[in-house]
Structures are given as C-alpha cells and as structure tokens.
Scaffold this motif. Structure first.
Motif, PDB file in Angstrom:
ATOM      1  N   GLN A 107      66.579  26.853   9.622  1.00  0.00           N
ATOM      2  CA  GLN A 107      66.490  28.606   9.354  1.00  0.00           C
ATOM      3  C   GLN A 107      66.525  29.365  10.500  1.00  0.00           C
ATOM      4  O   GLN A 107      65.534  29.195  11.432  1.00  0.00           O
ATOM      5  N   SER A 108      67.198  30.238  10.621  1.00  0.00           N
ATOM      6  CA  SER A 108      67.234  31.159  12.012  1.00  0.00           C
ATOM      7  C   SER A 108      66.094  31.955  12.012  1.00  0.00           C
ATOM      8  O   SER A 108      65.846  32.689  10.930  1.00  0.00           O
ATOM      9  N   ALA A 163      51.960  47.695  -1.471  1.00  0.00           N
ATOM     10  CA  ALA A 163      53.008  47.210  -0.939  1.00  0.00           C
ATOM     11  C   ALA A 163      52.680  45.987   0.149  1.00  0.00           C
ATOM     12  O   ALA A 163      52.002  46.281   1.006  1.00  0.00           O
ATOM     13  N   THR A 164      53.432  44.721  -0.059  1.00  0.00           N
ATOM     14  CA  THR A 164      53.035  43.671   0.906  1.00  0.00           C
ATOM     15  C   THR A 164      54.435  43.443   1.482  1.00  0.00           C
ATOM     16  O   THR A 164      55.620  44.049   1.336  1.00  0.00           O
ATOM     17  N   ASP A 165      54.429  42.528   2.488  1.00  0.00           N
ATOM     18  CA  ASP A 165      55.992  42.188   3.216  1.00  0.00           C
ATOM     19  C   ASP A 165      56.696  41.548   2.237  1.00  0.00           C
ATOM     20  O   ASP A 165      56.542  41.108   1.107  1.00  0.00           O
ATOM     21  N   ARG A 166      58.147  41.814   2.854  1.00  0.00           N
ATOM     22  CA  ARG A 166      59.267  41.149   2.002  1.00  0.00           C
ATOM     23  C   ARG A 166      59.498  41.642   0.583  1.00  0.00           C
ATOM     24  O   ARG A 166      59.914  40.984  -0.295  1.00  0.00           O
ATOM     25  N   GLY A 167      59.194  42.900   0.245  1.00  0.00           N
ATOM     26  CA  GLY A 167      59.391  43.607  -1.033  1.00  0.00           C
ATOM     27  C   GLY A 167      58.269  43.211  -1.995  1.00  0.00           C
ATOM     28  O   GLY A 167      58.403  43.520  -3.089  1.00  0.00           O
ATOM     29  N   GLY A 168      57.341  42.434  -1.435  1.00  0.00           N
ATOM     30  CA  GLY A 168      56.164  42.084  -2.609  1.00  0.00           C
ATOM     31  C   GLY A 168      55.182  42.992  -2.762  1.00  0.00           C
ATOM     32  O   GLY A 168      55.182  44.267  -2.380  1.00  0.00           O
ATOM     33  N   SER A 169      54.255  42.666  -3.602  1.00  0.00           N
ATOM     34  CA  SER A 169      53.184  43.786  -3.784  1.00  0.00           C
ATOM     35  C   SER A 169      51.835  42.869  -3.846  1.00  0.00           C
ATOM     36  O   SER A 169      51.949  41.668  -4.330  1.00  0.00           O
ATOM     37  N   GLU A 186      69.341  28.679   4.609  1.00  0.00           N
ATOM     38  CA  GLU A 186      68.673  30.065   4.039  1.00  0.00           C
ATOM     39  C   GLU A 186      67.403  29.527   3.002  1.00  0.00           C
ATOM     40  O   GLU A 186      67.515  28.472   2.464  1.00  0.00           O
ATOM     41  N   ALA A 187      66.179  30.266   3.378  1.00  0.00           N
ATOM     42  CA  ALA A 187      65.127  29.684   2.483  1.00  0.00           C
ATOM     43  C   ALA A 187      64.246  30.917   2.293  1.00  0.00           C
ATOM     44  O   ALA A 187      63.946  31.910   3.244  1.00  0.00           O
ATOM     45  N   ASN A 188      63.533  31.005   1.356  1.00  0.00           N
ATOM     46  CA  ASN A 188      62.452  32.206   1.200  1.00  0.00           C
ATOM     47  C   ASN A 188      61.275  31.763   1.660  1.00  0.00           C
ATOM     48  O   ASN A 188      60.187  31.934   0.939  1.00  0.00           O
ATOM     49  N   VAL A 189      61.185  31.895   3.114  1.00  0.00           N
ATOM     50  CA  VAL A 189      60.045  31.590   4.025  1.00  0.00           C
ATOM     51  C   VAL A 189      60.141  32.416   4.948  1.00  0.00           C
ATOM     52  O   VAL A 189      61.128  32.217   5.832  1.00  0.00           O
ATOM     53  N   PRO A 190      59.191  33.271   5.507  1.00  0.00           N
ATOM     54  CA  PRO A 190      59.254  34.002   6.720  1.00  0.00           C
ATOM     55  C   PRO A 190      59.140  33.190   7.941  1.00  0.00           C
ATOM     56  O   PRO A 190      58.099  32.516   7.953  1.00  0.00           O
ATOM     57  N   GLY A 233      52.753  32.904   5.923  1.00  0.00           N
ATOM     58  CA  GLY A 233      54.192  33.050   6.328  1.00  0.00           C
ATOM     59  C   GLY A 233      54.303  33.355   7.966  1.00  0.00           C
ATOM     60  O   GLY A 233      53.223  33.195   8.647  1.00  0.00           O
ATOM     61  N   TYR A 234      55.526  33.481   8.239  1.00  0.00           N
ATOM     62  CA  TYR A 234      56.084  33.713   9.652  1.00  0.00           C
ATOM     63  C   TYR A 234      55.601  32.416  10.456  1.00  0.00           C
ATOM     64  O   TYR A 234      55.177  32.336  11.258  1.00  0.00           O
ATOM     65  N   TYR A 235      56.294  31.302   9.994  1.00  0.00           N
ATOM     66  CA  TYR A 235      56.114  29.993  10.537  1.00  0.00           C
ATOM     67  C   TYR A 235      57.300  29.563  11.415  1.00  0.00           C
ATOM     68  O   TYR A 235      58.146  30.145  11.368  1.00  0.00           O
ATOM     69  N   ARG A 236      56.968  28.618  12.221  1.00  0.00           N
ATOM     70  CA  ARG A 236      58.017  28.060  13.059  1.00  0.00           C
ATOM     71  C   ARG A 236      58.983  27.401  11.988  1.00  0.00           C
ATOM     72  O   ARG A 236      58.309  26.583  11.185  1.00  0.00           O
ATOM     73  N   PRO A 237      60.193  27.334  11.814  1.00  0.00           N
ATOM     74  CA  PRO A 237      60.943  26.944  10.837  1.00  0.00           C
ATOM     75  C   PRO A 237      61.161  25.529  10.950  1.00  0.00           C
ATOM     76  O   PRO A 237      60.909  24.895  12.135  1.00  0.00           O
ATOM     77  N   SER A 238      61.511  24.865   9.673  1.00  0.00           N
ATOM     78  CA  SER A 238      61.503  23.576   9.600  1.00  0.00           C
ATOM     79  C   SER A 238      63.298  23.163  10.289  1.00  0.00           C
ATOM     80  O   SER A 238      64.136  24.283  10.078  1.00  0.00           O
ATOM     81  N   HIS A 239      63.388  21.951  10.725  1.00  0.00           N
ATOM     82  CA  HIS A 239      64.822  21.591  11.332  1.00  0.00           C
ATOM     83  C   HIS A 239      65.109  20.155  11.317  1.00  0.00           C
ATOM     84  O   HIS A 239      64.120  19.355  11.115  1.00  0.00           O
ATOM     85  N   LEU A 240      66.485  19.845  10.975  1.00  0.00           N
ATOM     86  CA  LEU A 240      66.951  18.669  11.090  1.00  0.00           C
ATOM     87  C   LEU A 240      68.018  18.493  12.134  1.00  0.00           C
ATOM     88  O   LEU A 240      68.788  19.497  12.193  1.00  0.00           O
ATOM     89  N   HIS A 241      67.847  17.294  12.960  1.00  0.00           N
ATOM     90  CA  HIS A 241      68.762  17.186  13.998  1.00  0.00           C
ATOM     91  C   HIS A 241      69.543  15.865  13.402  1.00  0.00           C
ATOM     92  O   HIS A 241      68.749  14.742  13.042  1.00  0.00           O
TER      93      HIS A 241
END
Length: 741
Positions: A486-487, A275-281, A527-531, A456-464
């Motif tokens: 992404q929070s 088993a891996t992170d976020r429900g993966g394998s 929301e995004a599928n990115v940790p 994964g587990y990146y600093r999230p992308s943002h737009l201002h």
C-alpha cells in the motif's frame, strides 16, 4: 520519514512560498524592541515567509526568534523542530554556541511555535522528519551564531573606541586591548543597534571547540528527574479533557448513541458527536479530567455503521498480495534479466512484512482553546506548518488567527507528522462541538494507549518476490524483484508531486542501493481501508531486510565471505559505505575473534537519508528462540555534531528495529478491526531484550547527514543473517518465526 517531496509540496501549503529555496539565498533580521531588552536575532528565507517583517525593522519580529541574549548573560535558542527524543534541542543549540563562542553553561533552548520565520531553510515549511533537522539547519544555525558574535564584537569595539580587529570573543565574553572585557549580556542592548552583517565567515571545522565533542543533553536533567513537561502533561485553568470513541473499522460512523450512562458519571460534562478521520464520525466525552472522561466513554452505548467501508483481513490480504506479485507490475527500474532463464543456480524468495504501529511512549494529545476570532493549540507536532493550516481550515479562521505552540513529545517516529493532521483536526472538531454547547475554554483531547495502537496510520504491509540467477561460479547474472504494498502517498494530496509514473519511491527506496547488481524492480500498488504513513526509516524498514539477507545468501552460494562479497559489489565508488563497514568489522573482531559455542556473527549495511550504518552482531539460538547479544555499529554521517546524540540514536534505533523481529510485533486485521490494543498483545522490545550496542563513527569534516533513522534498517537483517549461520534457516518474514522458516 521521507521528505524529498517537500519542495514540490510548498505550493500546496503556501502559494507564496518558493519551491526552490537554496541555502545561499538567506537574510538575517532583528527585533528592534522587545520587552526585556537584549539581542534578538532572527533568520528568514526570502519568499517562504508570508508574514516576516524583515522589510521594516522598526517592528518586532516573532519574539521567539532564533537567538536571544539577555542582559543576565543567558542565551536562548529557539528550536524550529519538534524535540521528541532525538536530541535536536542540544545539537542545534551547539551549532549556534560554536559560532557565537558562547559558554555552554549559558545556553538554553526552547521549542519554537509555528511561524514562517521558523521554516526549514531547504523545504520551506516548519517540520521535523527525514532525519533532516541538523543536516538542513547546519549552516543556518551556525550563521545566526556567527552574525550575533559579529554584532557583539562590533558593539564592544564602538564602546571602547577600538577597531573590531582588536577584539575577540570567547566563553560569552568579548575582550579587547588594554584589558577591556565585557560579557555578552552587558553588550546585548548595544549589539541590537548594530547592523546585521550581510555575510559572515564560519569557522573552519578543524577549529571547532564544541561541535564534534560529546555533549550532555540540555533536556537530560528535566527528563531524568521527571520534571520535563510533555504535551500530555500540559494544563490550563478551567481546561476540560475529552476522549473520543471511534468506530472499530476505519471510516465507520455512529449509527445510534445512548449517552445516559456516561452522563451519569461524576465529572462528565458533555457527550457530543464529532467528525473523525477518513469521513467517519465518533463520540467525544468531555469531562473534568481524563479518568471520568474515559469512564464515560466506557459507559457509552454506541452502535456503529461500517457497512459502506471495506474490511481488511490480514490472511486474505497477503494471499491477494502473493497472487498480484505473480502478475506484471509497473516497472520502477529497468534491467536486462534475460539471463535468469538459463541461470545455473537460482535464489527464489518471498518476503512478508506486516503493518506496524508507531507506538510512541506518549500517546497522541492536543490542547485547543477556540474562540470566534482566534484559536490557540498546544501539541507535539512534526508538521507545524501543515497543522496550523489544518486548524485554520477546520475552525474557519485565517492562518494568522491560529497560534500553534510546539510541545515536547515522548516519541513519534513519524506518527506526529501526518499530511491529514488527523489528531489535530479531530481535537479542533471536539472544541467546536464544545462551543456548540455554549461553553468556552480550553479542551485537551487525549488518546489512550489502546486508541493509539488501534488508531491507524501504520507502516504499510508489504510482500516482496525475488528471483536471482547465478552462473556456475556463483556470479550474479540477473535479479527480478517485485514489491506489492500500500502506497503511503497515493490517494493523498502529495500524490501529484511525489508519485511518478505510478511508482511511490518510498516503497522501493534502498532496493539495489549502492551495490552493482543487475536488478529489475516492479511494483504493485495495493489498496486497503487502512490509513498508512511513514515510519522510522520509511521504505528502508523492509527493503533493507530483503536486500541484506539476500546478499548474505548470495555470498553463501558463491562461497564468499559476506563482508568481502559486499565490498566486491560496492567497488571503488562508495568509500563511505566501505569505511562504515570496515569500522564495524574492526571494532567487532569479525573474522578474528572466536565466539562462544552456539554463537555467530551476522553482517548487514544500509544507507538511508545519506548516512551509512553497518552492523556486525553476535547472536545465538536456544531451543528455537533467537537472542541478540552484542551489536557493533560503524556509522558514516559526515560531521558528527554531538557524538553522544549519534550513539543514542543508533542504540535506540537498534532496539526499536529489534522489536520488529520479536513474536507479536505485528498489527493484524480481522473483519476490518485491528486485533491488537496494547503492549500486552503488540510487542515492543524491552530492557531485557537490549543487547550491548557499541557505536563507532567514521571521522569527517563534511557537512552532516541524517541520523535519526539510519540506525534502524540494517539491524534486523544482520540478526537474521546470524541466525541463518546457526540454523541454516533463511528468515523471510518479520517478525521472526523459526518454526515456519
């Protein structure tokens, strides 16, 4: 990383922990019998120590308590943090040595294992983050040193049959009347028989002999000679090494597996699904060493199923962010911005910030030795309390059955402090799968550089999106500001405690800041599928850039000097900011020194983790390529425990921040897959990029504030402001691209 939410999180980690533990509620404890003798002194916070044995001093507490004075006069300090380059093994040891009046050459340091006795006195959990190590342990470590000193003096006085007032300590020696003299080591056993003082008097900072003095790091020799052992170097007899093949899209699973080619490679022992992170394998290849394990993984024939998970595309994401920014968001800060409609002058700006990988020099790794009744782990963890609990849950054990050893780490910047304990949990899953094959013994799971960049587990992308209105004289009337991103907290166990009214404070920290500006702030939680995770200086990585470049542009519009403009907006209520800014200006010669043709100054300032860093930089642009030549830093972090560490932290943070401006310093996605994989296509700053960095610290005796992260945020905007002076182009994106500016 940010840790204001930790007090609230205590109940999630330990139902018996106190959520509001003040530093004045403290006690000391000692071990009455430990092999080797000497003085052993611990420290605990009432209510936050489930297994502390303070109530019964006949039992020994954790042998690695905070302070050990051995008969041979060596003094060992247990560091309750992770050392991953920030210098806490030296700074925290200095705190004890100062109050102990020890000879610095006798001091040693070791990293403490996970344990209640080692929990942060403010947050009630063992962790490293939020630039809090020295700040939170400043009083704690000093009191341990002072208590040990009092016990040593009391032991000497009893031995010599004189009063305590007739004795004093200096350079690891106690002296008394009539020429009496004894070393700390010779007194250590007798000192253990003394009662631990309930209260101790700490030195007035003006009498410090060590704190505030530039001090060479305890670990510098080992690191400079290559003898320092990091987690990735750790080895045990009969240990196997595993590497894991993970799905290319986060949350993907193994659809089919052909392991025959991998098993044919010499040294490969087992190939198992895990088993891996976020429900993966994924698929773990277990071998006699790293190289056969990696070769085995490369030989796997795996088909992945990712049809049920979302796939991020960078271009599409920013298009969606732009559309979202133009719709009403959740109001995080209210202000009257009605004057915008009739403003004589306006600045309208849109900023983009990509995902960022932490990219520490030492990739993630973890050693697990699992049995039916116990589990021992060795890892460079920023979150020992979280990770020990995660190991117990995953292994089906009780927390007290898990021994978690803290290893020296080669960087982290937040990546080793994950609420999900992703890489630790994965390693335990591999160990479980290994045992299911009927095998026993330790397993080391190693991530390759590619695994680390793509993992994964990146600093999230943002737009201002910002719109600022001014009157005809250039006075600011109103500022409307929207942040889309992404929070790092929504969707995690921390959401209930750390997100209020739909606002993740880490997303907007630093906006407005100390400046008197009429700013309304709205947020959109995409929301995004990115940790995603905190990154060195967290939200300030992007908010400082926006604030400080817009203020520079506003100063230009108003026809004002950028330094004078900032000071006007600060007013008289922020003396620490003004002191830091003035110091950077003074040391750089800004406003007085004439620079070479084609060179320009840039200015920026930011507060994070209660410390202020102001930069004046010198930059040039040649054939469209910007170059940073010199950096002058003015720092206000209150008491500088070790000025050399502060200098190193600012220099390192400046270089890391410079890296975010360089072409290629972005994590991008195509069809859900990370497009970068190593330093050839994910840029980090290198030696030839390093400017000359001069660091000046504002003198202060006030208790220290954080310094691991505050040097990062203002560097990129100061650089951008210098470029704007040279080219007239206002940079709105990281990394820099002058052609598209």
């Amino acid at each position: 990383m940010r840790i204001e939410w930790m007090n609230a999180q205590l109940t999630e980690v330990d139902n018996n922990a106190a959520a509001d533990v003040g530093i004045t509620r403290r006690s000391f404890l000692k071990a009455a019998s430990v092999v080797g003798g000497g003085l052993i002194l611990g420290f605990f916070v009432p209510g936050a120590n489930k297994f502390a044995l303070a109530a019964n001093e006949k039992k020994a507490i954790t042998p690695n308590a905070f302070l050990r004075i051995a008969p041979d006069n060596t003094i060992t300090v247990a560091i309750n943090r992770l050392e991953f380059g920030q210098g806490v093994t030296t700074s925290l040891t200095m705190l004890i040595a100062e109050e102990l009046d020890a000879d610095w050459s006798h001091m040693r340091a070791e990293l403490a294992p996970a344990g209640d006795v080692f929990k942060d006195p403010i947050f009630g959990m063992q962790m490293t983050g939020g630039s809090s190590s020295v700040k939170n342990s400043y009083t704690q470590y000093r009191e341990i040193g002072a208590a040990a000193r009092a016990m040593l003096i009391a032991a000497a006085a009893k031995q010599w049959q004189v009063t305590v007032a007739e004795c004093s300590a200096k350079n690891s020696m106690v002296t008394g009347p009539l020429g009496y003299k004894a070393s700390f080591g010779s007194l250590a056993e007798a000192a253990m028989q003394q009662a631990v003082p309930e209260k101790v008097a700490l030195k007035d900072p003006k009498y410090f002999q060590l704190i505030g003095k530039p001090t060479l790091r305890i670990d510098s020799f080992a690191k400079s000679t290559g003898t320092q052992k990091f987690g990735i170097d750790f080895s045990l007899p009969n240990m196997k090494v595993a590497v894991v093949a993970r799905a290319p899209v986060f949350g993907g699973t193994v659809a089919s597996l052909d392991a025959s080619n991998a098993l044919a490679i010499k040294g490969v022992q087992h190939v198992v699904k895990v088993a891996t992170d976020r429900g993966g394998s994924g698929v773990a290849v277990i071998a006699d060493g790293y190289w056969p394990a990696k070769q085995g993984r490369d030989a796997l024939l795996v088909k992945w199923n990712s049809g049920n998970v979302a796939k991020v595309d960078t271009a599409q994401q920013f298009a969606a962010f732009k559309a979202l920014a133009k719709t009403p968001g959740t109001v995080a800060k209210k202000a009257d911005i009605s004057a915008l409609a009739g403003a004589a002058k306006k600045i309208s700006a849109e900023y983009e910030f990509p995902y960022l990988a932490h990219a520490p020099m030492e990739p993630l790794n973890c050693v697990v030795d699992l049995s039916d009744a116990a589990c021992t782990v060795w890892a460079g963890s920023q979150f020992q309390t979280f990770d020990q609990a995660a190991v117990a849950r995953t292994a089906g054990l009780k927390p007290e059955q898990v021994t978690f050893n803290t290893m020296m780490a080669g960087g982290g910047f937040g990546r080793r402090g994950v609420p999900t304990s992703d890489y630790i949990v994965e390693a335990v899953q591999v160990a479980k799968a290994y045992r299911a094959q009927g095998k026993t013994g330790p397993i080391k799971v190693i991530w390759s550089r590619e695994d680390d960049i793509k993992g994964g587990y990146y600093r999230p992308s943002h737009l201002h999106l910002a719109e600022i209105g001014f009157d005809k004289q250039g006075n600011m009337l109103a500022w409307d500001h929207t942040v889309v991103g992404q929070s790092i907290l929504i969707g995690t166990p921390l959401e209930k405690m750390a997100v209020k009214d739909g606002v993740d404070e880490t997303m907007i920290e630093g906006l407005g800041g100390p400046y008197n500006v009429p700013m309304k702030i709205s947020v959109h939680n995409a929301e995004a599928n990115v940790p995603v995770l905190w990154y060195r200086s967290v939200g300030s990585t992007h908010t400082a850039f926006v604030m400080e470049t817009l203020l520079d542009e506003a100063a230009h519009l108003a026809g004002s000097d950028p330094v004078a403009y900032r000071k006007k907006l600060l007013g008289a209520d922020h003396p620490r900011h003004i002191a830091a800014l003035d110091l950077a200006v003074q040391t750089s010669g800004y406003g007085k020194t004439k620079l070479a043709k084609g060179h320009a100054f840039g200015v920026a300032m930011h507060e994070s983790f209660n410390s202020v860093v102001a930069y004046v930089v010198e930059a040039s642009v040649t054939k469209g390529v910007p170059k940073l030549h010199k950096v002058w830093a003015g720092v206000h972090c209150n008491q500088a425990v070790n000025p050399l560490t502060i200098e190193a932290q600012v220099q390192g943070a400046a270089l890391m921040a410079l890296g975010t401006t360089l072409p290629g310093s972005a994590i991008t996605f195509k069809d859900g897959v990370v497009e970068q994989q190593n330093f050839n296509d994910y840029t980090v700053a290198r030696m030839n990029d390093m400017p000359v960095v001069s660091v000046a610290v504002v003198p202060s005796f006030d208790p220290p504030t954080g310094m691991g992260e505050p040097g990062f945020p203002p560097l990129a905007p100061a650089f951008a402001n210098a470029i704007a002076k040279l080219t007239g182009k206002r940079l709105r994106k990281l990394p820099f691209d002058l052609e598209k500016a």
